[in-house]
Design a protein around this motif. Structure first.
Motif, PDB file in Angstrom:
ATOM      1  N   ALA A  33       0.836  -1.207   0.000  1.00 46.24           N
ATOM      2  CA  ALA A  33       0.000   0.000   0.000  1.00 46.24           C
ATOM      3  C   ALA A  33       0.865   1.249   0.000  1.00 46.24           C
ATOM      4  O   ALA A  33       0.556   2.234  -0.689  1.00 46.24           O
ATOM      5  CB  ALA A  33      -0.923  -0.011   1.227  1.00 46.24           C
ATOM      6  N   TRP A  34       1.959   1.238   0.751  1.00 46.20           N
ATOM      7  CA  TRP A  34       2.854   2.396   0.779  1.00 46.20           C
ATOM      8  C   TRP A  34       3.502   2.612  -0.580  1.00 46.20           C
ATOM      9  O   TRP A  34       3.612   3.757  -1.059  1.00 46.20           O
ATOM     10  CB  TRP A  34       3.923   2.212   1.861  1.00 46.20           C
ATOM     11  CG  TRP A  34       4.766   3.438   2.056  1.00 46.20           C
ATOM     12  CD1 TRP A  34       4.446   4.534   2.797  1.00 46.20           C
ATOM     13  CD2 TRP A  34       6.063   3.692   1.508  1.00 46.20           C
ATOM     14  NE1 TRP A  34       5.470   5.464   2.745  1.00 46.20           N
ATOM     15  CE2 TRP A  34       6.469   4.961   1.964  1.00 46.20           C
ATOM     16  CE3 TRP A  34       6.925   2.965   0.689  1.00 46.20           C
ATOM     17  CZ2 TRP A  34       7.695   5.526   1.612  1.00 46.20           C
ATOM     18  CZ3 TRP A  34       8.147   3.524   0.334  1.00 46.20           C
ATOM     19  CH2 TRP A  34       8.525   4.790   0.800  1.00 46.20           C
ATOM     20  N   LEU A  35       3.933   1.551  -1.222  1.00 45.26           N
ATOM     21  CA  LEU A  35       4.557   1.668  -2.543  1.00 45.26           C
ATOM     22  C   LEU A  35       3.564   2.163  -3.590  1.00 45.26           C
ATOM     23  O   LEU A  35       3.957   2.793  -4.576  1.00 45.26           O
ATOM     24  CB  LEU A  35       5.134   0.319  -2.968  1.00 45.26           C
ATOM     25  CG  LEU A  35       6.378  -0.137  -2.200  1.00 45.26           C
ATOM     26  CD1 LEU A  35       6.699  -1.586  -2.519  1.00 45.26           C
ATOM     27  CD2 LEU A  35       7.574   0.765  -2.520  1.00 45.26           C
ATOM     28  N   LEU A  36       2.283   1.873  -3.389  1.00 40.20           N
ATOM     29  CA  LEU A  36       1.244   2.280  -4.336  1.00 40.20           C
ATOM     30  C   LEU A  36       0.648   3.645  -4.010  1.00 40.20           C
ATOM     31  O   LEU A  36      -0.325   4.055  -4.651  1.00 40.20           O
ATOM     32  CB  LEU A  36       0.123   1.238  -4.354  1.00 40.20           C
ATOM     33  CG  LEU A  36       0.447  -0.102  -5.024  1.00 40.20           C
ATOM     34  CD1 LEU A  36      -0.674  -1.101  -4.770  1.00 40.20           C
ATOM     35  CD2 LEU A  36       0.669   0.083  -6.522  1.00 40.20           C
ATOM     36  N   ALA A  37       1.192   4.349  -3.048  1.00 40.30           N
ATOM     37  CA  ALA A  37       0.653   5.663  -2.688  1.00 40.30           C
ATOM     38  C   ALA A  37       0.611   6.563  -3.924  1.00 40.30           C
ATOM     39  O   ALA A  37       1.588   6.638  -4.675  1.00 40.30           O
ATOM     40  CB  ALA A  37       1.501   6.306  -1.601  1.00 40.30           C
ATOM     41  N   PRO A  38      -0.485   7.245  -4.184  1.00 38.44           N
ATOM     42  CA  PRO A  38      -0.606   8.055  -5.403  1.00 38.44           C
ATOM     43  C   PRO A  38       0.477   9.118  -5.547  1.00 38.44           C
ATOM     44  O   PRO A  38       0.865   9.467  -6.657  1.00 38.44           O
ATOM     45  CB  PRO A  38      -1.989   8.696  -5.264  1.00 38.44           C
ATOM     46  CG  PRO A  38      -2.746   7.784  -4.357  1.00 38.44           C
ATOM     47  CD  PRO A  38      -1.728   7.234  -3.401  1.00 38.44           C
ATOM     48  N   MET A  39       0.964   9.634  -4.409  1.00 36.05           N
ATOM     49  CA  MET A  39       1.978  10.686  -4.462  1.00 36.05           C
ATOM     50  C   MET A  39       3.398  10.114  -4.376  1.00 36.05           C
ATOM     51  O   MET A  39       4.341  10.775  -3.943  1.00 36.05           O
ATOM     52  CB  MET A  39       1.743  11.704  -3.354  1.00 36.05           C
ATOM     53  CG  MET A  39       1.876  11.183  -1.932  1.00 36.05           C
ATOM     54  SD  MET A  39       0.661   9.948  -1.416  1.00 36.05           S
ATOM     55  CE  MET A  39      -0.873  10.850  -1.498  1.00 36.05           C
ATOM     56  N   ALA A  40       3.580   8.874  -4.844  1.00 37.57           N
ATOM     57  CA  ALA A  40       4.871   8.187  -4.748  1.00 37.57           C
ATOM     58  C   ALA A  40       5.981   8.885  -5.515  1.00 37.57           C
ATOM     59  O   ALA A  40       7.157   8.601  -5.292  1.00 37.57           O
ATOM     60  CB  ALA A  40       4.734   6.744  -5.234  1.00 37.57           C
ATOM     61  N   VAL A  41       5.632   9.797  -6.416  1.00 35.77           N
ATOM     62  CA  VAL A  41       6.672  10.511  -7.160  1.00 35.77           C
ATOM     63  C   VAL A  41       7.646  11.214  -6.219  1.00 35.77           C
ATOM     64  O   VAL A  41       8.837  11.366  -6.535  1.00 35.77           O
ATOM     65  CB  VAL A  41       6.030  11.537  -8.127  1.00 35.77           C
ATOM     66  CG1 VAL A  41       5.257  12.605  -7.380  1.00 35.77           C
ATOM     67  CG2 VAL A  41       7.092  12.180  -9.011  1.00 35.77           C
ATOM     68  N   PHE A  42       7.176  11.605  -5.039  1.00 32.96           N
ATOM     69  CA  PHE A  42       8.053  12.311  -4.108  1.00 32.96           C
ATOM     70  C   PHE A  42       9.077  11.389  -3.440  1.00 32.96           C
ATOM     71  O   PHE A  42       9.927  11.860  -2.690  1.00 32.96           O
ATOM     72  CB  PHE A  42       7.215  13.035  -3.047  1.00 32.96           C
ATOM     73  CG  PHE A  42       6.419  14.161  -3.614  1.00 32.96           C
ATOM     74  CD1 PHE A  42       7.031  15.332  -4.015  1.00 32.96           C
ATOM     75  CD2 PHE A  42       5.047  14.049  -3.777  1.00 32.96           C
ATOM     76  CE1 PHE A  42       6.296  16.383  -4.558  1.00 32.96           C
ATOM     77  CE2 PHE A  42       4.303  15.084  -4.320  1.00 32.96           C
ATOM     78  CZ  PHE A  42       4.925  16.257  -4.715  1.00 32.96           C
TER      79      PHE A  42
END
Length: 399
Positions: A136-145
């Motif tokens: 779930a953490w890896l799939l966070a929508p704001m993962a670009v950061f």
């Protein structure tokens, strides 16, 4: 009489070895899955980067170097030469400077370091909340950061492992990891506060699939662990002292926040009202996507509040306190800003998501429906992740 005892002992040892081996096998399998998801999601972000570069005639350095990356780069080159730069902690600039001294391009190399740090953080999340929490953490929508020269990936790499080590009772190592986290952003103060609360409460509940938590019962040990957990605050004091040497003011960091980002203390209701103005596309005629980002900021605040309530219901007092103080800090500024990125630091949120996903209904029909819904959510999430990354790579406001 001796032979049966030997056989019994041998049988016990064999069962113990089998149990240990099974545990190692489960851990190894979960690690492989987490690494695979990390590779796939980072590949998606890399593909968005390449498409953006080719479609817009720009370079990878420019696409990766937007917004705060430029502040970090300026600090790496010139130090704290102006007031706005003093709003940023030195961890990321020190990494940039070290990479530049090795002859590597600072922006691109720092992005690679942060991408690797996101894997380190995901592995810690697996220990804290199980495989699904890490995913779930890896799939966070704001993962670009977590794949550009921002502080989120490095903070989580150190901060989440600090929490893992504290749960295992290895407080000195936890304190060291937290000290490194404190070099990256002010959130280190909240991390230390959470660790102190974890020490004083003697432990916390264990999520399904996560590593067990070593509990402390003696009050003397709890106080000793809390004192060890507090030591990383010296890093923050040292940074503030450095800014004091430059400016002569102990509140230089707070002044920089006000000067550069108009962040000053505001009651949560007024902050919410200010943010409501920002969600209107008419407020951003040249960049209407900003309205969506501010809508997500409000949604992130709601998600944070739900996370606190769930953590309290689980009696995970330290986790609840860790998220709550960050919410208070982010909602008592002029408006809701950077809350979306703050989500990445809220590991109790992803522990809760992991628990929810790991729960399987008893009936086959309900389980099938669950799988279909989960698949649709993941697909929508990947689209949102790509959209968010493209915003950042194009230089648009992305929180």
């Amino acid at each position: 009489m001796s032979a049966p005892r030997a056989a019994g002992t041998g049988g016990t040892l064999t069962l113990g070895a089998r149990a240990a081996g099974a545990a190692r096998s489960r851990t190894g399998g979960a690690t492989r899955v987490v690494v695979m998801v990390w590779a796939c999601t980072r590949a998606l972000l890399a593909a968005v980067l390449l498409h953006t570069v080719r479609a817009n005639g720009t370079t990878a350095a420019r696409a990766l170097g937007n917004w705060d990356v430029q502040h970090y780069l300026a600090i790496a080159v010139d130090g704290y030469a102006d007031q706005p730069s003093m709003a940023f902690f030195p961890g990321v600039p020190l990494v940039m400077r070290a990479l530049a001294q090795l002859g590597l391009p600072a922006v691109e190399a720092t992005a690679a370091v942060c991408a690797l740090a996101s894997l380190v953080a995901a592995l810690a999340m697996d220990r804290l909340g199980g495989q699904w929490a890490a995913i779930a953490w890896l799939l966070a929508p704001m993962a670009v950061f977590t794949v550009v020269g921002y502080s989120e990936a490095l903070f989580c790499a150190f901060g989440l492992w600090a929490w893992v080590l504290a749960r295992r009772g290895r407080w000195w190592w936890a304190s060291l990891a937290a000290a490194f986290a404190c070099t990256t952003r002010i959130s280190g103060v909240f991390l230390v506060g959470g660790l102190i609360l974890l020490a004083l409460t003697g432990g916390e509940p264990t999520a399904p699939g996560a590593a067990p938590c070593t509990r402390t019962t003696g009050p003397r040990d709890r106080l000793r662990h809390a004192a060890i957990a507090a030591l990383p605050l010296l890093v923050v004091v040292a940074f503030f002292a450095h800014l004091h040497d430059i400016t002569g003011a102990w509140d230089a960091w707070f002044t920089a926040q006000r000067a550069g980002w108009d962040r000053s203390w505001t009651n949560p209701w007024q902050s919410f009202q200010n943010t409501l103005f920002a969600v209107d596309p008419a407020a951003w005629p040249e960049e209407p996507t900003r309205a969506w980002i501010f809508r997500f900021e409000i949604a992130s605040v709601v998600i944070g509040l739900v996370t606190v309530v769930v953590a309290l219901a689980r009696r995970a007092w330290a986790q609840a306190g860790y998220v709550l103080v960050q919410l208070l800090a982010l909602t008592t500024a002029t408006w809701f800003m950077s809350v979306n990125r703050g989500d990445l630091l809220w590991f109790p949120l992803f522990i809760g998501i992991g628990r929810l996903v790991a729960h399987r209904p008893d009936s086959k029909g309900a389980d099938l429906l669950r799988s279909v819904v989960l698949l649709l959510v993941v697909l929508a999430d990947l689209v949102l992740m790509a959209w968010w990354a493209r915003l950042f790579f194009l230089g648009h406001w992305a929180s």
